[in-house]
Design an enzyme around this catalytic site. Structure first.
Site, PDB file in Angstrom:
ATOM      1  N   HIS A 106     -10.762  -5.385  -2.182  1.00 17.46           N
ATOM      2  CA  HIS A 106     -11.781  -5.195  -1.147  1.00 17.46           C
ATOM      3  C   HIS A 106     -12.929  -4.413  -1.790  1.00 17.46           C
ATOM      4  O   HIS A 106     -12.891  -3.182  -1.882  1.00 17.46           O
ATOM      5  CB  HIS A 106     -11.203  -4.434   0.040  1.00 17.46           C
ATOM      6  CG  HIS A 106     -10.112  -5.162   0.751  1.00 17.46           C
ATOM      7  ND1 HIS A 106     -10.328  -6.343   1.433  1.00 17.46           N
ATOM      8  CD2 HIS A 106      -8.789  -4.891   0.881  1.00 17.46           C
ATOM      9  CE1 HIS A 106      -9.188  -6.755   1.969  1.00 17.46           C
ATOM     10  NE2 HIS A 106      -8.238  -5.904   1.644  1.00 17.46           N
ATOM     11  N   GLU A 120       0.804  -1.221   0.000  1.00 19.97           N
ATOM     12  CA  GLU A 120       0.000   0.000   0.000  1.00 19.97           C
ATOM     13  C   GLU A 120       0.839   1.275   0.000  1.00 19.97           C
ATOM     14  O   GLU A 120       0.722   2.113   0.894  1.00 19.97           O
ATOM     15  CB  GLU A 120      -0.967  -0.018   1.189  1.00 19.97           C
ATOM     16  CG  GLU A 120      -1.924  -1.193   1.114  1.00 19.97           C
ATOM     17  CD  GLU A 120      -2.881  -1.274   2.296  1.00 19.97           C
ATOM     18  OE1 GLU A 120      -2.771  -0.439   3.215  1.00 19.97           O
ATOM     19  OE2 GLU A 120      -3.715  -2.185   2.309  1.00 19.97           O
ATOM     20  N   ASN A 129       1.839  -4.673  -3.421  1.00 19.04           N
ATOM     21  CA  ASN A 129       0.440  -5.013  -3.138  1.00 19.04           C
ATOM     22  C   ASN A 129      -0.304  -3.743  -2.743  1.00 19.04           C
ATOM     23  O   ASN A 129       0.184  -2.949  -1.942  1.00 19.04           O
ATOM     24  CB  ASN A 129       0.413  -6.023  -1.974  1.00 19.04           C
ATOM     25  CG  ASN A 129      -0.956  -6.623  -1.719  1.00 19.04           C
ATOM     26  OD1 ASN A 129      -1.540  -7.216  -2.608  1.00 19.04           O
ATOM     27  ND2 ASN A 129      -1.435  -6.490  -0.488  1.00 19.04           N
ATOM     28  N   ASP A 157     -12.688  -9.639  -0.747  1.00 23.79           N
ATOM     29  CA  ASP A 157     -13.988  -9.722  -0.080  1.00 23.79           C
ATOM     30  C   ASP A 157     -14.915  -8.733  -0.763  1.00 23.79           C
ATOM     31  O   ASP A 157     -14.469  -7.873  -1.528  1.00 23.79           O
ATOM     32  CB  ASP A 157     -13.910  -9.504   1.444  1.00 23.79           C
ATOM     33  CG  ASP A 157     -13.053  -8.311   1.850  1.00 23.79           C
ATOM     34  OD1 ASP A 157     -13.133  -7.256   1.189  1.00 23.79           O
ATOM     35  OD2 ASP A 157     -12.294  -8.428   2.830  1.00 23.79           O
ATOM     36  N   GLU A 166      -6.633 -10.232  -1.607  1.00 27.69           N
ATOM     37  CA  GLU A 166      -7.353 -10.049  -0.340  1.00 27.69           C
ATOM     38  C   GLU A 166      -8.852  -9.891  -0.591  1.00 27.69           C
ATOM     39  O   GLU A 166      -9.510  -9.021  -0.029  1.00 27.69           O
ATOM     40  CB  GLU A 166      -6.812  -8.832   0.417  1.00 27.69           C
ATOM     41  CG  GLU A 166      -5.319  -8.892   0.685  1.00 27.69           C
ATOM     42  CD  GLU A 166      -4.787  -7.690   1.450  1.00 27.69           C
ATOM     43  OE1 GLU A 166      -5.594  -6.957   2.069  1.00 27.69           O
ATOM     44  OE2 GLU A 166      -3.562  -7.469   1.447  1.00 27.69           O
TER      45      GLU A 166
END
Length: 495
Positions: free
Chosen positions: A246, A169, A210, A276, A274
């Protein structure tokens, strides 16, 4: 989305005891067998389907998750890649200068090895979960601390890590660099330094940058793309880009596939790291179906990009997801509900991977719904066909007001024809104590039920258990929803 999330840091511990106890027969077929087949395992697990496509399908786990049998039952069956939620981050591995703690990370690595899973190392350089001693270093000491940290940690796990999120990030939403300790000390040169240092420690590990909100083509993903091109032109050993993914239901960028492809065209691997897909609570039937569409499309996007190596979901199930505690009013973000049962998103993912989806919920059929603790049956008082009548338990009598049908869409219906009604959670409420009533069938999420292999009947919307108030065994005791607790007043058989 914002970066204000603690990465599985505060997770509620919730055990889903998968005890035997449901002996249900639907049209001569054991519902126990049907539910067991559709809960933790599909006929062909995600990992097997993904491997057949040259991909992996992973999850994220913390040490606390390893003692949650509900999570590990699913993880052991379905996933072949593990990302440690917190255990390899700087605040855990080097909380004070030169003093390393690899115990938690070792537990994740050992678990993965014992279940034939690979490990994504997460992460080496990140502005969050960074001990204050690093941020407080004089600028001329930051590079030395970073190099020592990377070298020590990567050497410790050498040969055990498939890929490292070396830098995590690093961008703001407008494409500018996060002004953290590393950028302040070294400018953008810290990327090349970190990647080269990690490569020197373990030349076989794939090295990633990432980030989140880079899934579509925008200022942030453009900045990362330009950085990746620059690093590769310098011979820096950048191996891949991680798309955290996300999402909010219905908001997956339409150019996700094309965006991944442009990074792949640089010669980089890409991965969904990651995943969701959160929605406003209480979850609606339309929300769950849109989530299924999203999961299926994301999986298809990865399969369509030859250098997309795999997909990892961030966590296993809704009850143990970081979403609820980070985004108030949102949740239900994974493929498994709060009782470890697969949701429509699971089936759409299986289908996207080329498998046959499980039958969830089980096929139509039914009979009396027996309250195990009371030895009585779930009953519509006085055979009322009035919407809003609260259910009760009563001596079993074989009458129509005690005959329940489990439909293929997850409803439990009573009566037939124009009189047919559905079991309903009152007014879409999701709190313990919500009355369970009959209402006109409308396909709402508050009329969707899971008949589980541990003997419970749970609301798909809230995850709460069908409960006999006060554990009463008396005729006329009312039915409600309550937090699942394993009590005999929450045990049911349908036959």
């Amino acid at each position: 989305m914002t970066p204000l999330y603690p990465r599985l840091r505060q997770r509620r511990s919730r055990f889903g005891a998968l005890a035997a106890g449901l002996a249900v027969t639907v049209a001569g077929t054991s519902l126990l067998a049907l539910v067991a087949a559709s809960s933790a395992q599909a006929a062909t697990p995600l990992r097997t389907l993904a491997e057949a496509q040259g991909r992996y399908f992973g999850t994220a786990l913390t040490v606390a998750d390893l003692s949650n049998t509900g999570e590990t039952t699913i993880a052991n069956a379905q996933f072949d890649m593990v990302t440690p939620g917190n255990e390899m981050k700087w605040d855990t591995t080097e909380p004070s200068s030169g003093r390393f703690n690899f115990g938690p990370g070792d537990q994740i690595a050992s678990y993965a090895a014992s279940h034939n899973m690979r490990v994504r190392g997460h992460n080496l350089v990140w502005h969050a979960q960074l001990p204050s001693w690093v941020s407080n270093l004089p600028a001329n000491q930051v590079q030395g601390a970073m190099d020592a940290h990377i070298t020590t940690e990567v050497n410790h796990y050498k040969g055990k890590i498939y890929a490292w999120d070396v830098v995590n990030e690093p961008f703001n939403g407008d494409g500018s660099f996060v002004n953290d300790a590393f950028y302040k000390a070294m400018g953008s040169n810290y990327f090349a330094e970190a990647l080269r240092t990690a490569h020197a420690a373990d030349p076989d590990a794939k090295l990633y940058i990432n980030d989140y909100n880079i899934e579509g083509q925008n200022a942030k993903s453009n900045a990362l793309y330009n950085l990746a091109k620059s690093l590769l032109s310098q011979g820096v050993p950048l191996g891949g880009i991680g798309f955290e993914s996300h999402f909010i239901v219905g908001q997956v960028p339409s150019d996700f596939r094309a965006n991944m492809q442009r990074f792949a065209d640089l010669g980089l691997d890409v991965a969904v790291t990651e995943l969701d897909d959160r929605m406003q609570l209480p979850a609606s039937s339309s929300g769950l179906q849109q989530q299924a569409t999203d999961y299926g499309n994301i999986t298809k996007d990865c399969l369509a990009v030859s250098r997309c190596v795999g997909v990892s979901q961030w966590g296993v199930d809704d009850a143990n997801s970081w979403i609820d505690g980070t985004f108030p009013g949102y949740g239900a973000a994974t493929m498994y509900d709060r009782n470890f049962q697969p949701k429509p998103a699971y089936n759409s993912t299986v289908t996207a991977l080329g498998g046959s989806s499980t039958t969830t919920p089980p096929p139509s059929g039914g009979g009396a719904l027996h309250a195990v603790g009371a030895g009585k049956c779930l009953d519509v008082p006085n055979s009322s066909t009035t919407a809003g009548t609260q259910l009760q338990i009563w001596d079993c009598n074989g009458q129509a007001n005690q005959s329940w049908t489990r439909t293929s869409s997850g409803q439990l219906t009573v009566f037939s024809g124009s009189s047919q009604l559905c079991m309903d959670a009152y007014n879409n409420q999701t709190s313990p104590g919500t009355k369970v009533e009959v209402w006109s069938c409308n396909g709402g999420a508050n009329q969707q039920w899971s008949v589980n292999s541990n003997g419970t009947v749970t609301s798909t919307q809230s995850g709460l258990c069908l409960d006999v108030t006060g554990a009463s065994t008396a005729n006329g005791a009312l039915a409600e929803l309550w937090t699942c607790n394993g009590g005999s007043n929450q045990q049911w058989t349908l036959s």
